[in-house]
Scaffold this motif. Structure first.
Motif, PDB file in Angstrom:
ATOM      1  N   GLY A 117      97.554   2.720  92.861  1.00  0.00           N
ATOM      2  CA  GLY A 117      97.409   4.041  94.296  1.00  0.00           C
ATOM      3  C   GLY A 117      98.104   5.739  93.794  1.00  0.00           C
ATOM      4  N   ASP A 163      99.637   8.974  94.584  1.00  0.00           N
ATOM      5  CA  ASP A 163     100.172   9.868  95.858  1.00  0.00           C
ATOM      6  C   ASP A 163     100.486  11.008  95.496  1.00  0.00           C
ATOM      7  OD1 ASP A 163     100.447   8.133  98.385  1.00  0.00           O
ATOM      8  OD2 ASP A 163     101.812   6.729  96.136  1.00  0.00           O
ATOM      9  N   SER A 196     100.686   4.761  91.283  1.00  0.00           N
ATOM     10  CA  SER A 196     101.459   2.980  91.318  1.00  0.00           C
ATOM     11  C   SER A 196     100.505   1.707  90.777  1.00  0.00           C
ATOM     12  CB  SER A 196     101.451   2.717  92.623  1.00  0.00           C
ATOM     13  OG  SER A 196     102.432   3.671  93.284  1.00  0.00           O
ATOM     14  N   GLN A 217     105.491   1.921  88.570  1.00  0.00           N
ATOM     15  CA  GLN A 217     105.170   3.699  89.204  1.00  0.00           C
ATOM     16  C   GLN A 217     105.800   4.585  88.292  1.00  0.00           C
ATOM     17  OE1 GLN A 217     107.185   3.319  93.323  1.00  0.00           O
ATOM     18  NE2 GLN A 217     105.521   3.650  93.851  1.00  0.00           N
ATOM     19  N   VAL A 229      93.647   3.346  95.643  1.00  0.00           N
ATOM     20  CA  VAL A 229      94.069   3.639  97.067  1.00  0.00           C
ATOM     21  C   VAL A 229      94.526   5.009  97.097  1.00  0.00           C
ATOM     22  CG1 VAL A 229      95.861   3.621  98.647  1.00  0.00           C
ATOM     23  CG2 VAL A 229      94.624   0.714  97.720  1.00  0.00           C
ATOM     24  N   GLY A 249      96.922   7.703  98.450  1.00  0.00           N
ATOM     25  CA  GLY A 249      98.014   8.146  99.952  1.00  0.00           C
ATOM     26  C   GLY A 249      97.269   9.250 100.505  1.00  0.00           C
ATOM     27  N   GLY A 278      95.419   5.041 101.946  1.00  0.00           N
ATOM     28  CA  GLY A 278      96.730   4.162 102.641  1.00  0.00           C
ATOM     29  C   GLY A 278      96.517   4.597 103.599  1.00  0.00           C
ATOM     30  N   LYS A 312     101.900   5.500 102.058  1.00  0.00           N
ATOM     31  CA  LYS A 312     102.019   5.843 100.664  1.00  0.00           C
ATOM     32  C   LYS A 312     101.253   5.333 100.453  1.00  0.00           C
ATOM     33  CE  LYS A 312     105.883   8.210  99.462  1.00  0.00           C
ATOM     34  NZ  LYS A 312     105.197   9.636  99.185  1.00  0.00           N
ATOM     35  N   ALA A 313     100.861   5.353  98.885  1.00  0.00           N
ATOM     36  CA  ALA A 313      99.602   4.092  98.896  1.00  0.00           C
ATOM     37  C   ALA A 313     100.285   3.092  97.679  1.00  0.00           C
ATOM     38  CB  ALA A 313      98.782   5.193  97.649  1.00  0.00           C
ATOM     39  N   GLY A 314     101.693   3.639  97.027  1.00  0.00           N
ATOM     40  CA  GLY A 314     102.095   2.109  96.465  1.00  0.00           C
ATOM     41  C   GLY A 314     102.722   1.184  97.544  1.00  0.00           C
ATOM     42  N   LEU A 337     100.176  -1.612  97.591  1.00  0.00           N
ATOM     43  CA  LEU A 337      99.906  -2.303  96.603  1.00  0.00           C
ATOM     44  C   LEU A 337     101.377  -3.537  96.277  1.00  0.00           C
ATOM     45  CD1 LEU A 337      99.009   0.428  93.929  1.00  0.00           C
ATOM     46  CD2 LEU A 337      97.375  -1.222  95.285  1.00  0.00           C
TER      47      LEU A 337
END
Lengths: 389, 73, 365
Positions: free
Chosen positions: A39, A41, A50, A82, A112, A114, A144, A147-149, A152
């Motif tokens: 991910g 962001d 991430s 992260q 992914v 963000g 996403g 947030k992309a984090g 996941l």
């Protein structure tokens, strides 16, 4: 002499064993952190990465389906690490501060991005993955919703990692709603100066955190997100490209006779751009689909050719509506994600040369004429509904 | 670089006696010429000097001579 | 005094010519700068090359069984002849070092990025020296196997890429301005087609000397077809993004993914590039070694190969500062640098031979 030669050859192989497999490049499996999802962001001017890392000891393997992962006491099947950095690679190196293994990207399934990054420009976020020889160019790219984090983090119920689950969702969804796009295609789409493209949006739903991927997608111009399309609009685009493999079309029968749902399993589409005598581009879309009736709510009697013709007409109308809605959205966002500009360039390069710099003014004026041909082969096992008159 | 030294020493040990035995001075001479050039470059490189970048020189020279290339390619 | 006693067959010669031409084109994919018209440029290049190699065939027909170095000496006498031979030998030596670093840069970039260049180059040149040491027959026999393998790989990849072919990528046809296209064609003619000038050192050992012309044209034509098709395939798969990648053909192999089952073929591609690079470097190293030995009238060319190979490897390390310099050199100035050697020298020698009326009619046959 012969023995000498043998020694020479043996020595060469020995050298290759020592250097070729690499004092410098050797990576044993137990030194690697196999990454299944990434991910990206953006926070301020820093990137926040991430990594979803497969935890091999947590995987169930083939032990008769003994599910320890969800038992609570068992180990997790994946961990999310992260790290932040000024660039992506900076962040990749920084993650070494917290995980003890070397990140290994070859088996990554999804990237992914963000939403913040998408609005500011995704290119800085994907360049590393295009440049490095490890990540696959065929991995899916998603955006996403937040947030992309966070995308996941939630656990997948049936797959080992949620990245894997996400990949399977895309693999299935691309047959109908989801305008799936992989890394190489994103790069190719970004080269189009006047064009636009779609990247599917993934969101997390519910308090348990369930991944959710309908067809809504971000509209990207070069590398910036300029808007969003809903599932119908993104499927409208897919009809035109002929990408539908397994989709449901729900169409209304006239006079409140109920709904009929059709499964479309074959789709051909072509977009032709002609020029009117005044030199204005005119788009003709031809779409052909084949399908079968799966379900019908109502008393409509299907045992006649006129009845079937009516159903076909309604299916065509429904598809046409989706295609026109895609055009409508493209015009209102002034983002040419149907790539009419490119088709124009390919077929009328001279005309395109004049139009290119004022494409933003021309594009919203373009009207499309859509023709949909439908064939319905089967109606299932019921020919005449029991409650019909 | 040590690999290249090894290669050069091996070739010298192997070929020099043969050249002397055959009295092939012409061949020995050209062999020595290559050998010494290779040795010189190896030493030069292992001393850590800036590399001479042969093709850069050719590149710059031809670019100066034919400036139209930039427009064409 | 014959330095090379081996004799090679027609089939093997044609095959290694194909491999030789496909060689570094497989990696560098020249001409993608003109986008969808790259294949047109390649075709122009092939056409030009087919005309130019006529000179080589005439030269070889005039002096059957003699290499370029020997011809030079007969035509221009010991001093001027030696000078021309030196130019020629410099060219094939330098070309060998360029090809070596092209291929090994690829290996370094894509497969073993952390290993020092010296080690990779050393391991790369060793088998070339060994093969050249074994003589021409061995080179051709090895080459046959490798080229057949390469062509099989080529067909396989062609087949696997079918699903990502997009024929719209060829459109619009011929929008590149003519000077640009002509320049790309000239570049294509010099790289790879006219690099076959090195076969002036090898074709004299063909066992049927009356078939030299057939060998040259068959090799060039089929090699050209392979190259043109590889460029077309690249356009079909990658379209105009081919310029965005350092190694577009490798990238095009990486995106093969058929039903999650047939994917990750890139290591096959990499193996292939290494094999074909080995063939090309070996041919060049052999020609350089043989040429030097003939120039200096040595009794044997083989002892020269080790220091010459080491020198080639060392020069190859000093060619470019980075891979970008390599691309600049190949696409921008290489044709101007190479054409005087690869087309000019044979032409000069042919004119010389014609003016001096060599070889005398009495001596023939």
């Amino acid at each position: 002499m012969n023995r000498n030669r043998l020694i020479l050859i043996f020595g060469y192989f020995l050298l290759n064993l020592v250097f070729g497999t690499g004092c410098w490049d050797s990576r044993e499996l137990d030194e690697l952190a196999i990454i299944s999802g990434i991910g990206v962001d953006k926070e301020g001017d820093k990137f926040n990465l991430s990594f979803q890392i497969i935890n091999p000891t947590g995987l169930k393997g083939g032990e008769g389906g003994g599910n320890q992962g969800s038992g609570g006491g068992g180990t997790e099947t994946f961990v999310v690490a992260q790290s932040t950095g000024r660039t992506i690679f900076d962040a990749v190196e920084n993650v070494r501060n917290q995980i003890e293994r070397i990140p290994f990207f070859s088996h990554n399934e999804v990237i992914v991005l963000g939403r913040q990054l998408a609005e500011e420009g995704i290119y800085p976020g994907v360049d590393f993955f295009l440049r490095s020889p490890q990540p696959r160019p065929t991995q899916w790219v998603l955006i996403g919703s937040e947030k992309a984090g966070d995308i996941l983090r939630p656990k997948a119920e049936m797959e080992d990692t949620s990245a894997r689950a996400l990949k399977l969702l895309v693999d299935f969804g691309r047959q109908s709603w989801v305008p799936a796009i992989n890394l190489e295609e994103v790069n190719a789409a970004m080269t189009q100066k006047r064009g636009a493209y779609l990247i599917p949006i993934v969101r997390v739903q519910g308090d348990k955190g369930k991944l959710f991927l309908d067809g809504s997608a971000a509209v990207m111009k070069r590398d910036k997100m300029v808007g969003e399309v809903n599932p119908g609009e993104s499927r409208g685009l897919k009809w035109m490209k002929g990408e539908i493999r397994n989709a449901v079309v729900v169409s209304e029968l006239p006079n409140q006779q109920g709904l009929v749902s059709t499964r479309i399993f074959l789709n051909r589409g072509s977009i032709k751009v002609n020029l009117t005598p005044e030199g204005i581009p005119r788009v003709n879309v031809y779409v052909y689909v084949e399908g079968e009736i799966e379900d019908m709510s109502g008393k409509f009697n299907l045992t006649s050719t006129p009845g079937m013709d009516l159903v076909k007409k309604q299916v065509a109308l429904a598809i046409k509506k989706e295609i026109q809605s895609a055009f409508q959205k493209a015009r209102s966002l002034n983002a040419d994600f149907i790539n009419i500009g490119r088709i124009l360039y390919q077929n009328h390069p001279q005309v395109w040369e004049d139009m290119e710099h004022k494409w933003d003014e021309i594009f919203p004026e373009i009207r499309a004429h859509v023709t949909v041909g439908v064939s319905i082969w089967r109606v299932g096992e019921v020919s005449k509904p029991a409650i019909s008159e | 670089m040590i690999l290249f030294y090894g290669m050069l020493i091996y070739s010298a040990l192997r070929e020099m006696p043969r050249y002397i035995k055959r009295k092939d001075w012409r061949g020995g001479g050209i062999f020595a010429f290559f050998w010494l050039t290779a040795l010189a470059i190896s030493i030069y490189m292992s001393l850590g000097f800036k590399r001479p970048l042969l093709n850069r020189i050719i590149y710059n020279f031809i670019k100066e001579m034919f400036p139209f290339i930039t427009k064409l390619s | 005094m014959k330095l090379e006693k081996g004799r090679i067959g027609l089939k093997g010669t044609v095959l290694i010519m194909i491999g030789y031409i496909y060689g570094s084109t497989a990696i560098l994919s020249p001409g993608v700068g003109v986008g969808q018209d790259a294949w047109v440029a390649q075709t122009i290049g092939l056409g030009l090359a087919l005309i130019v190699v006529w000179v080589n065939t005439l030269l070889l027909a005039r002096f059957p069984g003699q290499t370029f170095i020997e011809i030079n000496e007969r035509v221009f006498g010991p001093y001027a002849g030696k000078f021309i031979s030196l130019l020629f030998l410099w060219y094939i030596f330098h070309l060998g070092s360029i090809v070596l670093i092209d291929h090994l840069d690829f290996v370094r970039l894509m497969i073993i990025p952390l290993t020092p260049a010296e080690v990779v180059v050393f391991l790369g040149i060793l088998p070339c020296i060994y093969a050249a040491y074994k003589g021409l027959e061995v080179i051709v026999r090895t080459g046959q196997v490798l080229v057949v393998f390469t062509l099989l790989y080529f067909g396989l990849i062609t087949l696997f890429q079918v699903q990502s072919y997009d024929f719209a990528n060829f459109k619009p046809f011929l929008v590149t301005p003519f000077p640009k296209l002509a320049w790309a064609g000239l570049t294509a003619a010099s790289f790879p087609y006219l690099e076959t000038v090195v076969f002036l050192m090898i074709l004299p050992f063909l066992n049927q000397q009356n078939k030299v012309r057939v060998a040259v044209y068959l090799g060039l034509f089929f090699g050209g077809l392979v190259v043109i098709w590889s460029i077309m395939r690249l356009i079909l798969v990658l379209g105009d993004t081919a310029v965005n990648y350092v190694y577009p053909s490798y990238y095009a192999v990486r995106i093969i993914n058929i039903a999650e089952l047939l994917n990750r073929f890139e290591i096959l591609a990499a193996m292939n590039y290494i094999m074909i690079g080995f063939l090309k470097v070996t041919v060049l190293l052999y020609a350089a070694g043989l040429g030097w030995a003939q120039l200096c009238k040595c009794q044997d060319y083989r002892p020269l190969l080790l220091p010459l190979g080491a020198l080639m490897a060392l020069v190859s390390l000093n060619n470019f500062e980075h891979v970008v310099g390599n691309f600049e050199f190949t696409t921008q100035v290489y044709s101007i640098y190479a054409l005087p050697f690869s087309a000019g020298l044979p032409f000069l020698v042919l004119v010389g031979a014609w003016v001096r009326g060599l070889p005398g009619k009495v001596k023939n046959k």
